[in-house]
Design a protein around this motif. Structure first.
Motif, PDB file in Angstrom:
ATOM      1  N   GLY A 190       0.827  -1.215   0.055  1.00 34.35           N
ATOM      2  CA  GLY A 190       0.149   0.116   0.016  1.00 34.35           C
ATOM      3  C   GLY A 190       0.731   1.151   0.114  1.00 34.35           C
ATOM      4  O   GLY A 190       0.344   2.189  -0.752  1.00 34.35           O
ATOM      5  N   LYS A 191       1.876   0.996   0.784  1.00 32.00           N
ATOM      6  CA  LYS A 191       2.915   2.521   0.798  1.00 32.00           C
ATOM      7  C   LYS A 191       3.502   2.337  -0.506  1.00 32.00           C
ATOM      8  O   LYS A 191       3.799   3.546  -1.082  1.00 32.00           O
ATOM      9  CB  LYS A 191       3.748   2.242   1.948  1.00 32.00           C
ATOM     10  CG  LYS A 191       3.193   2.390   3.253  1.00 32.00           C
ATOM     11  CD  LYS A 191       4.214   1.873   4.305  1.00 32.00           C
ATOM     12  CE  LYS A 191       3.434   1.977   5.792  1.00 32.00           C
ATOM     13  NZ  LYS A 191       4.315   1.343   6.716  1.00 32.00           N
ATOM     14  N   VAL A 192       3.821   1.297  -1.134  1.00 37.19           N
ATOM     15  CA  VAL A 192       4.774   1.321  -2.232  1.00 37.19           C
ATOM     16  C   VAL A 192       3.582   1.965  -3.499  1.00 37.19           C
ATOM     17  O   VAL A 192       3.972   2.616  -4.424  1.00 37.19           O
ATOM     18  CB  VAL A 192       5.538   0.289  -2.622  1.00 37.19           C
ATOM     19  CG1 VAL A 192       5.956   0.055  -4.149  1.00 37.19           C
ATOM     20  CG2 VAL A 192       6.505  -0.075  -1.624  1.00 37.19           C
ATOM     21  N   GLY A 193       2.350   1.254  -3.339  1.00 40.89           N
ATOM     22  CA  GLY A 193       1.522   1.411  -4.399  1.00 40.89           C
ATOM     23  C   GLY A 193       0.902   2.886  -4.634  1.00 40.89           C
ATOM     24  O   GLY A 193       0.250   3.106  -5.477  1.00 40.89           O
ATOM     25  N   GLN A 197       3.276  -2.412 -10.439  1.00 41.81           N
ATOM     26  CA  GLN A 197       2.702  -3.171 -11.122  1.00 41.81           C
ATOM     27  C   GLN A 197       3.057  -4.610 -10.521  1.00 41.81           C
ATOM     28  O   GLN A 197       2.291  -5.281 -10.048  1.00 41.81           O
ATOM     29  CB  GLN A 197       2.659  -3.024 -12.435  1.00 41.81           C
ATOM     30  CG  GLN A 197       1.536  -1.948 -13.000  1.00 41.81           C
ATOM     31  CD  GLN A 197       1.691  -1.841 -14.258  1.00 41.81           C
ATOM     32  OE1 GLN A 197       2.319  -2.342 -15.274  1.00 41.81           O
ATOM     33  NE2 GLN A 197       1.049  -0.724 -14.871  1.00 41.81           N
ATOM     34  N   ALA A 198       4.432  -4.550 -10.612  1.00 35.11           N
ATOM     35  CA  ALA A 198       5.024  -5.999 -10.007  1.00 35.11           C
ATOM     36  C   ALA A 198       4.403  -6.379  -8.726  1.00 35.11           C
ATOM     37  O   ALA A 198       4.192  -7.550  -8.275  1.00 35.11           O
ATOM     38  CB  ALA A 198       6.547  -5.811 -10.524  1.00 35.11           C
ATOM     39  N   LEU A 199       4.770  -5.262  -7.957  1.00 33.41           N
ATOM     40  CA  LEU A 199       4.550  -5.751  -6.600  1.00 33.41           C
ATOM     41  C   LEU A 199       2.930  -5.819  -6.198  1.00 33.41           C
ATOM     42  O   LEU A 199       2.765  -6.509  -5.115  1.00 33.41           O
ATOM     43  CB  LEU A 199       4.834  -4.181  -5.737  1.00 33.41           C
ATOM     44  CG  LEU A 199       6.409  -4.053  -5.580  1.00 33.41           C
ATOM     45  CD1 LEU A 199       6.619  -2.675  -4.825  1.00 33.41           C
ATOM     46  CD2 LEU A 199       7.114  -5.207  -4.882  1.00 33.41           C
ATOM     47  N   LYS A 200       2.104  -5.289  -6.755  1.00 30.11           N
ATOM     48  CA  LYS A 200       0.659  -5.603  -6.818  1.00 30.11           C
ATOM     49  C   LYS A 200       0.393  -7.006  -7.382  1.00 30.11           C
ATOM     50  O   LYS A 200      -0.313  -7.483  -6.595  1.00 30.11           O
ATOM     51  CB  LYS A 200      -0.235  -4.415  -7.480  1.00 30.11           C
ATOM     52  CG  LYS A 200      -0.323  -3.264  -6.717  1.00 30.11           C
ATOM     53  CD  LYS A 200      -1.216  -2.186  -7.713  1.00 30.11           C
ATOM     54  CE  LYS A 200      -1.220  -0.860  -6.867  1.00 30.11           C
ATOM     55  NZ  LYS A 200      -1.851   0.019  -7.754  1.00 30.11           N
ATOM     56  N   GLU A 202       1.546  -8.964  -4.408  1.00 32.03           N
ATOM     57  CA  GLU A 202       0.414  -8.976  -3.362  1.00 32.03           C
ATOM     58  C   GLU A 202      -0.632  -9.882  -3.687  1.00 32.03           C
ATOM     59  O   GLU A 202      -1.117 -10.812  -2.762  1.00 32.03           O
ATOM     60  CB  GLU A 202      -0.300  -7.671  -3.303  1.00 32.03           C
ATOM     61  CG  GLU A 202      -1.117  -7.491  -2.022  1.00 32.03           C
ATOM     62  CD  GLU A 202      -1.730  -5.996  -2.202  1.00 32.03           C
ATOM     63  OE1 GLU A 202      -2.455  -5.662  -1.157  1.00 32.03           O
ATOM     64  OE2 GLU A 202      -1.684  -5.347  -3.227  1.00 32.03           O
ATOM     65  N   SER A 203      -1.073 -10.031  -4.920  1.00 27.81           N
ATOM     66  CA  SER A 203      -2.329 -10.696  -5.271  1.00 27.81           C
ATOM     67  C   SER A 203      -1.734 -12.141  -5.086  1.00 27.81           C
ATOM     68  O   SER A 203      -2.630 -13.184  -4.682  1.00 27.81           O
ATOM     69  CB  SER A 203      -2.407 -10.606  -6.972  1.00 27.81           C
ATOM     70  OG  SER A 203      -3.302 -11.487  -7.292  1.00 27.81           O
ATOM     71  N   LEU A 204      -0.515 -12.617  -5.417  1.00 24.20           N
ATOM     72  CA  LEU A 204      -0.097 -14.044  -5.068  1.00 24.20           C
ATOM     73  C   LEU A 204      -0.068 -14.286  -3.933  1.00 24.20           C
ATOM     74  O   LEU A 204      -0.395 -15.732  -3.402  1.00 24.20           O
ATOM     75  CB  LEU A 204       1.300 -14.123  -6.070  1.00 24.20           C
ATOM     76  CG  LEU A 204       1.864 -15.366  -6.021  1.00 24.20           C
ATOM     77  CD1 LEU A 204       1.163 -16.439  -6.800  1.00 24.20           C
ATOM     78  CD2 LEU A 204       3.417 -15.392  -6.385  1.00 24.20           C
ATOM     79  N   ILE A 205       0.536 -13.579  -3.229  1.00 21.71           N
ATOM     80  CA  ILE A 205       0.503 -13.896  -1.603  1.00 21.71           C
ATOM     81  C   ILE A 205      -0.980 -14.362  -1.111  1.00 21.71           C
ATOM     82  O   ILE A 205      -1.121 -14.833  -0.330  1.00 21.71           O
ATOM     83  CB  ILE A 205       1.163 -12.759  -0.926  1.00 21.71           C
ATOM     84  CG1 ILE A 205       2.612 -12.595  -1.007  1.00 21.71           C
ATOM     85  CG2 ILE A 205       0.854 -12.767   0.653  1.00 21.71           C
ATOM     86  CD1 ILE A 205       3.288 -11.525  -0.625  1.00 21.71           C
ATOM     87  N   GLY A 206      -1.986 -13.247  -1.634  1.00 21.25           N
ATOM     88  CA  GLY A 206      -3.309 -13.373  -1.150  1.00 21.25           C
ATOM     89  C   GLY A 206      -3.735 -14.982  -1.633  1.00 21.25           C
ATOM     90  O   GLY A 206      -4.375 -15.693  -0.813  1.00 21.25           O
ATOM     91  N   LYS A 207      -3.427 -15.443  -2.716  1.00 22.97           N
ATOM     92  CA  LYS A 207      -3.767 -16.599  -3.073  1.00 22.97           C
ATOM     93  C   LYS A 207      -3.188 -17.683  -2.275  1.00 22.97           C
ATOM     94  O   LYS A 207      -3.580 -18.842  -2.160  1.00 22.97           O
ATOM     95  CB  LYS A 207      -3.514 -16.834  -4.721  1.00 22.97           C
ATOM     96  CG  LYS A 207      -4.427 -16.021  -5.542  1.00 22.97           C
ATOM     97  CD  LYS A 207      -4.261 -15.892  -7.214  1.00 22.97           C
ATOM     98  CE  LYS A 207      -5.033 -14.909  -7.806  1.00 22.97           C
ATOM     99  NZ  LYS A 207      -4.651 -14.922  -9.188  1.00 22.97           N
ATOM    100  N   VAL A 208      -1.850 -17.552  -2.254  1.00 23.36           N
ATOM    101  CA  VAL A 208      -0.970 -18.596  -1.284  1.00 23.36           C
ATOM    102  C   VAL A 208      -1.916 -18.588  -0.188  1.00 23.36           C
ATOM    103  O   VAL A 208      -1.669 -19.876   0.446  1.00 23.36           O
ATOM    104  CB  VAL A 208       0.393 -18.026  -1.357  1.00 23.36           C
ATOM    105  CG1 VAL A 208       1.145 -19.031  -0.131  1.00 23.36           C
ATOM    106  CG2 VAL A 208       1.083 -18.294  -2.793  1.00 23.36           C
TER     107      VAL A 208
END
Length: 89
Positions: free
Chosen positions: A18-21, A29-32, A35-41
């Motif tokens: 969120g801070k980087v975003g 975009q890569a960090l987002k 983030e999405s991948l972490i949520g799926k994991v």
């Protein structure tokens, strides 16, 4: 040291992302995407934990059923020991 829960890791990642975003560009975009991948994991890990709990319960129930059957039929223990395999339904 206690391992953090996956949900805690996801929340930490959201805080950082969120801070980087707040910026723009491919890095954000890569960090987002990460983030999405972490949520799926995290979701997958939670599902696996639930499955493990269900399997543990099933395992206990199967052992209890075998104990009841062995009590009912005293010859069952020796038959199961000689068997190549068996299933409990």
């Amino acid at each position: 040291m206690k391992m953090p829960e996956f949900s805690d890791i996801a929340e930490m990642a959201k805080s950082v992302f969120g801070k980087v975003g707040e910026g723009t560009g491919k890095g954000v975009q890569a960090l987002k995407g990460v983030e999405s991948l972490i949520g799926k994991v995290s979701d997958t890990a939670q599902g696996l934990a639930e499955q493990a709990e269900n399997l543990a319960t099933l395992h206990d129930e199967a052992h209890a059923a075998l104990a009841r059957m062995k009590e009912w039929d005293k010859s069952l223990k020796s038959k199961l020991e000689k068997a190549h395999g068996y299933a409990v339904f």
